[in-house]
Design a protein around this motif. Sequence first.
Motif, PDB file in Angstrom:
ATOM      1  N   GLU A 137      28.717  44.004  35.109  1.00 17.16           N
ATOM      2  CA  GLU A 137      30.028  43.969  35.204  1.00 17.16           C
ATOM      3  C   GLU A 137      30.957  44.162  34.743  1.00 17.16           C
ATOM      4  OE1 GLU A 137      30.389  39.974  36.929  1.00 17.16           O
ATOM      5  OE2 GLU A 137      32.450  39.398  36.369  1.00 17.16           O
ATOM      6  N   ASP A 139      34.036  33.592  35.875  1.00 16.98           N
ATOM      7  CA  ASP A 139      33.251  32.829  35.971  1.00 16.98           C
ATOM      8  C   ASP A 139      31.647  32.748  35.171  1.00 16.98           C
ATOM      9  OD1 ASP A 139      31.495  35.532  36.938  1.00 16.98           O
ATOM     10  OD2 ASP A 139      30.595  34.359  38.734  1.00 16.98           O
ATOM     11  N   HIS A 160      38.376  45.885  41.131  1.00 19.93           N
ATOM     12  CA  HIS A 160      38.174  46.540  39.857  1.00 19.93           C
ATOM     13  C   HIS A 160      39.630  47.354  39.987  1.00 19.93           C
ATOM     14  CE1 HIS A 160      35.967  48.420  36.819  1.00 19.93           C
ATOM     15  NE2 HIS A 160      35.044  47.718  36.958  1.00 19.93           N
ATOM     16  N   HIS A 169      29.981  38.613  45.785  1.00 24.22           N
ATOM     17  CA  HIS A 169      31.349  38.455  46.119  1.00 24.22           C
ATOM     18  C   HIS A 169      31.424  39.608  46.238  1.00 24.22           C
ATOM     19  CE1 HIS A 169      30.531  37.262  42.312  1.00 24.22           C
ATOM     20  NE2 HIS A 169      31.743  37.288  42.422  1.00 24.22           N
ATOM     21  N   GLU A 170      33.323  39.793  46.126  1.00 22.78           N
ATOM     22  CA  GLU A 170      33.710  41.459  45.973  1.00 22.78           C
ATOM     23  C   GLU A 170      35.319  40.975  45.118  1.00 22.78           C
ATOM     24  OE1 GLU A 170      35.186  43.228  49.272  1.00 22.78           O
ATOM     25  OE2 GLU A 170      33.915  44.503  49.681  1.00 22.78           O
ATOM     26  N   ILE A 171      35.611  42.383  44.168  1.00 22.36           N
ATOM     27  CA  ILE A 171      36.558  41.955  43.087  1.00 22.36           C
ATOM     28  C   ILE A 171      37.139  43.117  43.405  1.00 22.36           C
ATOM     29  CG2 ILE A 171      35.452  40.458  41.412  1.00 22.36           C
ATOM     30  CD1 ILE A 171      34.447  42.746  39.602  1.00 22.36           C
ATOM     31  N   ASP A 174      35.725  38.493  36.666  1.00 21.24           N
ATOM     32  CA  ASP A 174      35.847  37.609  38.127  1.00 21.24           C
ATOM     33  C   ASP A 174      35.774  36.126  37.345  1.00 21.24           C
ATOM     34  OD1 ASP A 174      33.059  37.078  37.485  1.00 21.24           O
ATOM     35  OD2 ASP A 174      32.103  37.677  39.546  1.00 21.24           O
TER      36      ASP A 174
END
Length: 603
Positions: free
Chosen positions: A241, A192, A420, A416-418, A190
Motif C-alpha cells: 500500500e 486504517d 489511488h 476493500h477498494e480505494i 486508507d
Amino acid sequence: MKYSKLNRFKKIVILALVFLFSASLLFAQDYLPRTWKTRKVDLSFNRYYDWQQMEDALRKLEKAYPKFLKLRSIGKSFQGREMWYMTINNPETGAEMNKAAMYIDANIHGNEVQGGEVCLYTTWYLMENYNYNNYIKKLVDERVFYLFPSVNPDGRDLWLHKGASARSGQFPYDSDNDGLFDEDGPEDLDGDGEVGSMYLKVKAGEGTHRLADTGDHLVMIKKNIKGKPDEFGDYKYVGSEGIDNDGDGRINEDGGGGYDPNRDWGAYWQPKNVQRGAGDYPFSWIESRHTKDFLYNHPNIAGAQAFHNSGGMLLRGPGVKLHGEYKQADLSVYDAIGRDGEKIIEGYRYIVIWSGLYTIWGGFFDFTHDLLGIYSFSNELWTSRSDLDRDKKTTDEEREFFNKYIDMDNTYVPMHEIDHPALGKVTIDRDKTKLSGRVPPSWLLEELCHRNMAFCLYHAHNMPKPKIKNVTVEKVASGLKKLKVTIYNEKLMPTMSASAIENKIQRPDILSIEGNVKVLAAGKNKSSNLSGVPGRYRRYYLRVYDSDVNYIDQKDLKNLRLTSGIPGKAEVEYNFLVEGKGKVTVKLDCLKGGKDSKEIVLN
Ligand SMILES: [Ca+2]
Ligand SMILES: [Ca+2]
Ligand SMILES: [Ca+2]
Ligand SMILES: [Ca+2]
Ligand SMILES: [Zn+2]
C-alpha cells in the motif's frame, strides 16, 4: 420541640447517607484476588501501548509508588524519542549498586512490540503485590530491576501508528542502493493503521490472484499443477500500500531504516557482506550505543532478558557456531533456568540460537554473556494456540476454527477498494491486521505478560546472593589469630560466570578485613563445600598445596581479590592469619551479588 425534631431529621439524613456511602463502597468492590484488593493503578493488559501511552502508564505507576520506582531515560532515539527505562529498587534495603540487578529490554525489532507490555506488566505486578506476596516482596527488597519497554521506540511507533514494517531503527539507510536514503516508504492510504497489498482488476488470465471461493479475500492462482487446469487470475498484485514517491517505477522500495539493530553488538560482529543488516561497524546505531553505555555503567546486572517475537522460544547463546559451547559451569545455570522456563511458559522451548534458530553475528547476548558476564536469555514471545486437538500439528481447519469461533474473527481485515492517486481504483487486501500472527489475540496478551514475567522473576530469583555466614577466631599464638570466614551463596548463579573469569572482563569480588590489625597470610580452605560446582570447573577453586588452605599470593592481604568469584549453591571458607586486637569488620563486595559485612572483636 422544634429543635429536637430537626435533630432527629438530621440523624436520619446522616444515617441514610452513611448507609448509601457504605452501599456504594460495597458496589465499588472489584472482587479481585486477595492480593489485588487494594490495587492502586488500574491498567489493562489486553491492548497495546504506543510510546506516549507507555510513558503515561509508567508515570502513573511511578507516581503511585514513588519509593520504589524511578522513570529515567538513557538518551534520545534517532528521531528524538526518550528511551525510557524503569528502575525498581527499595532504597530502604540498600543502594542499587549494592544489589544484583535484572535487566529486561524489549522491542529492539520495532514491530516486535509485546515485550513492552511485559515490562509494563512486570512493573505493575511487582508493585501491586509487594505488600501481599512474600516471593514478590523478597525479589523487590533484595534485587534491582531495570525495565526497558522499548529500545527501538521509533520503530514501535512507526509500526503501531502507520503499520509500516519496522524491524529496523529509523536511521536513514539506503535499502535499495540507489544513492537515496529512505526515499520511498509505504503509505497508509486508507488510514486504517495497516499497510495492505494493492491489486488492480485486470482481464481474466492477466492477473496473479483471484477471488477466493469464499469471496472475501484474494488468493494467488495455482498453475502447472499436475492433473489440474491452470487457474485464471483477474487481480494483479502491484505492490504494498502506497505510492511511488521518487517516480522510479517501483512502489515502496526503500522505507525508513532497513538495517537490523540486533546485528550491531560488539561481539562476533561481522560486516554486511557476511551478516545482512549489520551497520558499518559495531554500535553503529545511537539506540544500541545508549544501551551499551547503560550496561557498562551497571556492572551490578547479573541477569538479562531481551524480548522478541515470535515462536515460543527461550533462547540462549551462543549466536554463532564458531563461538563454541559455553563452559560447563555456565551451561548448568542456563540449563536449570531454561528447563524450568519450559514449565513456566506453556508451549515454549529452550533453544540455543545458532543451532536451534539461526546464526546471528553481532547479536545481543554474545555481547552480554561474553563481554559483560551476564546470564542472558531472549524469549521469542507468542506461539499459536490453534492446535486444538493437541497433536503438535496445526491444520488449516484448526486455524480457521480458532480464528472464527474463538477469536471471533477479531484480526480479520475486509478486502476493500480505494481511489489511488496514480493507479485509479485499487483493491486493498490485507487479510489480517498487523496485530495478529506475531502477537497474541488481545485476550491472551495478559497471560503472555504474566508467564514471561514469571520467567524473568525466576531468572532474577536465581541471581547470586552471597552472604558472610560466619566469622570465627582461633588463637594460634600470643597476639596471633586465625580468622575463618565462611561465605555462603544459596543461589544458582555464581558471582562471576565461567566466561567472565576466562575472559577477565569482570572486577573480582573483594573480601576485606578492616581494623587495626595486620594480615600476615591468607588462603582459601580446601574443604570449602563446592558441591554445587561442576567437576570440570572445580580446578578454578582448588589447587593442591601441602596445607589445608590454598595460600593466596597477593600484595594487599587485607583486600583479597577473589578472582574466581563465589560459586553458586556453595559454601567457601577463607582463612586469615591476623596480628592485633580490637574491632574487625569483614566485608564482602561482589559486583554482581551485592555486599555484606560482619563485625567481630579480637582480644
Ligand atoms: Ca534508496
Ligand atoms: Ca531505508
Ligand atoms: Ca519508488
Ligand atoms: Ca511510497
Ligand atoms: Zn526480533
